[in-house]
Design a protein around this motif. Sequence first.
Motif, PDB file in Angstrom:
ATOM      1  N   GLY A  52      36.951  31.286  37.336  1.00  0.00           N
ATOM      2  CA  GLY A  52      37.671  32.102  36.372  1.00  0.00           C
ATOM      3  C   GLY A  52      36.737  33.040  35.646  1.00  0.00           C
ATOM      4  O   GLY A  52      35.578  32.686  35.379  1.00  0.00           O
ATOM      5  N   TYR A  53      37.228  34.233  35.359  1.00  0.00           N
ATOM      6  CA  TYR A  53      36.396  35.222  34.658  1.00  0.00           C
ATOM      7  C   TYR A  53      37.301  36.120  33.818  1.00  0.00           C
ATOM      8  O   TYR A  53      38.411  36.486  34.234  1.00  0.00           O
ATOM      9  CB  TYR A  53      35.624  36.080  35.658  1.00  0.00           C
ATOM     10  CG  TYR A  53      34.916  37.262  35.026  1.00  0.00           C
ATOM     11  CD1 TYR A  53      33.795  37.081  34.223  1.00  0.00           C
ATOM     12  CD2 TYR A  53      35.386  38.559  35.207  1.00  0.00           C
ATOM     13  CE1 TYR A  53      33.153  38.161  33.631  1.00  0.00           C
ATOM     14  CE2 TYR A  53      34.759  39.644  34.630  1.00  0.00           C
ATOM     15  CZ  TYR A  53      33.643  39.446  33.834  1.00  0.00           C
ATOM     16  OH  TYR A  53      33.020  40.518  33.241  1.00  0.00           O
ATOM     17  N   ALA A  54      36.827  36.464  32.634  1.00  0.00           N
ATOM     18  CA  ALA A  54      37.532  37.406  31.762  1.00  0.00           C
ATOM     19  C   ALA A  54      36.517  38.335  31.115  1.00  0.00           C
ATOM     20  O   ALA A  54      35.396  37.925  30.805  1.00  0.00           O
ATOM     21  CB  ALA A  54      38.325  36.658  30.688  1.00  0.00           C
ATOM     22  N   ALA A  55      36.910  39.583  30.931  1.00  0.00           N
ATOM     23  CA  ALA A  55      36.016  40.582  30.347  1.00  0.00           C
ATOM     24  C   ALA A  55      36.727  41.332  29.236  1.00  0.00           C
ATOM     25  O   ALA A  55      37.932  41.595  29.304  1.00  0.00           O
ATOM     26  CB  ALA A  55      35.554  41.567  31.422  1.00  0.00           C
ATOM     27  N   LEU A  56      35.959  41.675  28.204  1.00  0.00           N
ATOM     28  CA  LEU A  56      36.443  42.521  27.114  1.00  0.00           C
ATOM     29  C   LEU A  56      35.732  43.868  27.170  1.00  0.00           C
ATOM     30  O   LEU A  56      34.549  43.941  27.504  1.00  0.00           O
ATOM     31  CB  LEU A  56      36.163  41.878  25.753  1.00  0.00           C
ATOM     32  CG  LEU A  56      37.004  40.668  25.352  1.00  0.00           C
ATOM     33  CD1 LEU A  56      36.524  40.135  24.004  1.00  0.00           C
ATOM     34  CD2 LEU A  56      38.484  41.012  25.286  1.00  0.00           C
ATOM     35  N   TYR A  57      36.472  44.925  26.824  1.00  0.00           N
ATOM     36  CA  TYR A  57      35.911  46.268  26.758  1.00  0.00           C
ATOM     37  C   TYR A  57      36.394  46.906  25.457  1.00  0.00           C
ATOM     38  O   TYR A  57      37.607  46.965  25.202  1.00  0.00           O
ATOM     39  CB  TYR A  57      36.372  47.134  27.938  1.00  0.00           C
ATOM     40  CG  TYR A  57      36.149  46.498  29.284  1.00  0.00           C
ATOM     41  CD1 TYR A  57      34.955  46.687  29.975  1.00  0.00           C
ATOM     42  CD2 TYR A  57      37.135  45.703  29.868  1.00  0.00           C
ATOM     43  CE1 TYR A  57      34.749  46.094  31.219  1.00  0.00           C
ATOM     44  CE2 TYR A  57      36.936  45.112  31.101  1.00  0.00           C
ATOM     45  CZ  TYR A  57      35.747  45.311  31.771  1.00  0.00           C
ATOM     46  OH  TYR A  57      35.549  44.724  32.992  1.00  0.00           O
ATOM     47  N   CYS A  66      40.593  42.042  30.788  1.00  0.00           N
ATOM     48  CA  CYS A  66      41.006  41.825  32.167  1.00  0.00           C
ATOM     49  C   CYS A  66      40.523  40.436  32.567  1.00  0.00           C
ATOM     50  O   CYS A  66      39.390  40.066  32.244  1.00  0.00           O
ATOM     51  CB  CYS A  66      40.422  42.876  33.100  1.00  0.00           C
ATOM     52  SG  CYS A  66      40.947  42.690  34.832  1.00  0.00           S
ATOM     53  N   ALA A  67      41.386  39.656  33.238  1.00  0.00           N
ATOM     54  CA  ALA A  67      41.009  38.295  33.601  1.00  0.00           C
ATOM     55  C   ALA A  67      41.529  37.951  34.992  1.00  0.00           C
ATOM     56  O   ALA A  67      42.491  38.552  35.477  1.00  0.00           O
ATOM     57  CB  ALA A  67      41.561  37.301  32.583  1.00  0.00           C
ATOM     58  N   MET A  68      40.884  36.973  35.620  1.00  0.00           N
ATOM     59  CA  MET A  68      41.326  36.512  36.942  1.00  0.00           C
ATOM     60  C   MET A  68      40.925  35.057  37.125  1.00  0.00           C
ATOM     61  O   MET A  68      39.915  34.592  36.588  1.00  0.00           O
ATOM     62  CB  MET A  68      40.722  37.387  38.046  1.00  0.00           C
ATOM     63  CG  MET A  68      39.208  37.450  38.047  1.00  0.00           C
ATOM     64  SD  MET A  68      38.569  38.560  39.332  1.00  0.00           S
ATOM     65  CE  MET A  68      36.805  38.478  38.988  1.00  0.00           C
ATOM     66  N   VAL A  69      41.751  34.332  37.898  1.00  0.00           N
ATOM     67  CA  VAL A  69      41.503  32.926  38.204  1.00  0.00           C
ATOM     68  C   VAL A  69      41.692  32.736  39.703  1.00  0.00           C
ATOM     69  O   VAL A  69      42.622  33.286  40.309  1.00  0.00           O
ATOM     70  CB  VAL A  69      42.462  32.002  37.423  1.00  0.00           C
ATOM     71  CG1 VAL A  69      42.282  30.549  37.867  1.00  0.00           C
ATOM     72  CG2 VAL A  69      42.225  32.130  35.925  1.00  0.00           C
ATOM     73  N   ILE A 100      45.950  43.422  26.927  1.00  0.00           N
ATOM     74  CA  ILE A 100      45.633  42.721  28.171  1.00  0.00           C
ATOM     75  C   ILE A 100      46.102  43.569  29.345  1.00  0.00           C
ATOM     76  O   ILE A 100      47.263  43.960  29.423  1.00  0.00           O
ATOM     77  CB  ILE A 100      46.296  41.340  28.198  1.00  0.00           C
ATOM     78  CG1 ILE A 100      45.884  40.524  26.966  1.00  0.00           C
ATOM     79  CG2 ILE A 100      45.919  40.595  29.484  1.00  0.00           C
ATOM     80  CD1 ILE A 100      46.641  39.224  26.807  1.00  0.00           C
ATOM     81  N   ASN A 101      45.182  43.831  30.256  1.00  0.00           N
ATOM     82  CA  ASN A 101      45.468  44.652  31.425  1.00  0.00           C
ATOM     83  C   ASN A 101      46.022  43.798  32.565  1.00  0.00           C
ATOM     84  O   ASN A 101      45.560  42.687  32.798  1.00  0.00           O
ATOM     85  CB  ASN A 101      44.185  45.357  31.871  1.00  0.00           C
ATOM     86  CG  ASN A 101      44.289  45.910  33.272  1.00  0.00           C
ATOM     87  OD1 ASN A 101      43.630  45.408  34.174  1.00  0.00           O
ATOM     88  ND2 ASN A 101      45.115  46.901  33.477  1.00  0.00           N
ATOM     89  N   ALA A 102      47.025  44.350  33.263  1.00  0.00           N
ATOM     90  CA  ALA A 102      47.594  43.645  34.412  1.00  0.00           C
ATOM     91  C   ALA A 102      48.142  44.644  35.418  1.00  0.00           C
ATOM     92  O   ALA A 102      48.843  45.588  35.036  1.00  0.00           O
ATOM     93  CB  ALA A 102      48.719  42.713  33.960  1.00  0.00           C
ATOM     94  N   PRO A 103      47.846  44.464  36.701  1.00  0.00           N
ATOM     95  CA  PRO A 103      48.449  45.322  37.723  1.00  0.00           C
ATOM     96  C   PRO A 103      49.964  45.116  37.726  1.00  0.00           C
ATOM     97  O   PRO A 103      50.438  43.978  37.627  1.00  0.00           O
ATOM     98  CB  PRO A 103      47.825  44.829  39.031  1.00  0.00           C
ATOM     99  CG  PRO A 103      46.598  44.088  38.631  1.00  0.00           C
ATOM    100  CD  PRO A 103      46.910  43.492  37.293  1.00  0.00           C
ATOM    101  N   PRO A 104      50.754  46.163  37.823  1.00  0.00           N
ATOM    102  CA  PRO A 104      52.220  46.014  37.760  1.00  0.00           C
ATOM    103  C   PRO A 104      52.788  45.154  38.881  1.00  0.00           C
ATOM    104  O   PRO A 104      53.879  44.601  38.741  1.00  0.00           O
ATOM    105  CB  PRO A 104      52.727  47.461  37.852  1.00  0.00           C
ATOM    106  CG  PRO A 104      51.594  48.250  38.410  1.00  0.00           C
ATOM    107  CD  PRO A 104      50.352  47.568  37.957  1.00  0.00           C
ATOM    108  N   GLU A 105      52.058  45.005  40.000  1.00  0.00           N
ATOM    109  CA  GLU A 105      52.559  44.224  41.130  1.00  0.00           C
ATOM    110  C   GLU A 105      52.320  42.725  40.963  1.00  0.00           C
ATOM    111  O   GLU A 105      52.835  41.916  41.754  1.00  0.00           O
ATOM    112  CB  GLU A 105      51.875  44.669  42.432  1.00  0.00           C
ATOM    113  CG  GLU A 105      51.997  46.148  42.739  1.00  0.00           C
ATOM    114  CD  GLU A 105      50.903  46.972  42.083  1.00  0.00           C
ATOM    115  OE1 GLU A 105      50.914  48.204  42.264  1.00  0.00           O
ATOM    116  OE2 GLU A 105      50.044  46.387  41.382  1.00  0.00           O
TER     117      GLU A 105
END
Length: 274
Positions: A52-57, A66-69, A100-105
């Motif tokens: 798992g990883y998450a980043a702040l900008y 943005c985060a992903m698992v 929080i960023n997320a791809p629409p798909e």
Amino acid sequence: MLTEGQLKDIEKLQMIVEQHDRIELKLNWYFLRSRMTENNDFFYYEGDQLLGYAALYYVGGAYEMCAMVHPDHRKKGIFTKLFQEILDSLKTRKTQKLYINAPPESECAKKTLKKLGATYAYSDYQMRWANKEVPDSEVDIKLRTATADDLEKIINLDVKGFDLTKEESEILVNVLKKDAGHRTYMIEKDGKTVGKLRLKAEGIETYIFGFTVEPEYRRQGIGKAALIEVVKQESEAGHVIFVEVGIEDERGLHLYEAVGFETYQQQDYYKYNW
């Protein structure tokens, strides 16, 4: 600064997530590879494997996340743990607004964000210059590299152009000072500084951001002329050029399209209130 090992682990996890979910994440590699700011990267490892990883900008007045698992390790509380670490970190900062960023798909992201209580805020088009013929500029402008003497002007332009407070703009300027490959250009018309833009280079890629013109000088072709100069400069250097524009910003979208940019994907942003 992220280590080479961490960057490789992030890249590997991104590839796994994108292939599994059939999405394209916005991890802002042009900032990650030269990141000098601390406490903006959050990791979850099991052994040597990044799961798992998450980043702040910091984007001026707010943070983007943005985060992903790893798809094989979801529903184990990994995202919850990373997200709590981010919230704890934000408690100690002057800016606590979070998008929080997320791809629409991504259906997985939508379900997670709904569970969090995050609400849709806005969307951006990500655009790439398509190697088209650049039109001739109809307005005579000059781009020059910003100096320390331009600091107050830069802050004022950010305040007017992006609805930031003076303090928020000052924080943004200080954050960007720490990022390698970042350049700020001032836009001059008839000897007067009327706008500015920022470029971030990563390898052969150049990203345009922080682009604004004084309100009284808008709709005079100055922004288009500045954009033409940037595209000529960066394309002659062999760079691929990117920019983001809000989907509701029809004028901005038409400007970039007129100079040869094309949309290649959309990213959605959700506001988290806490």
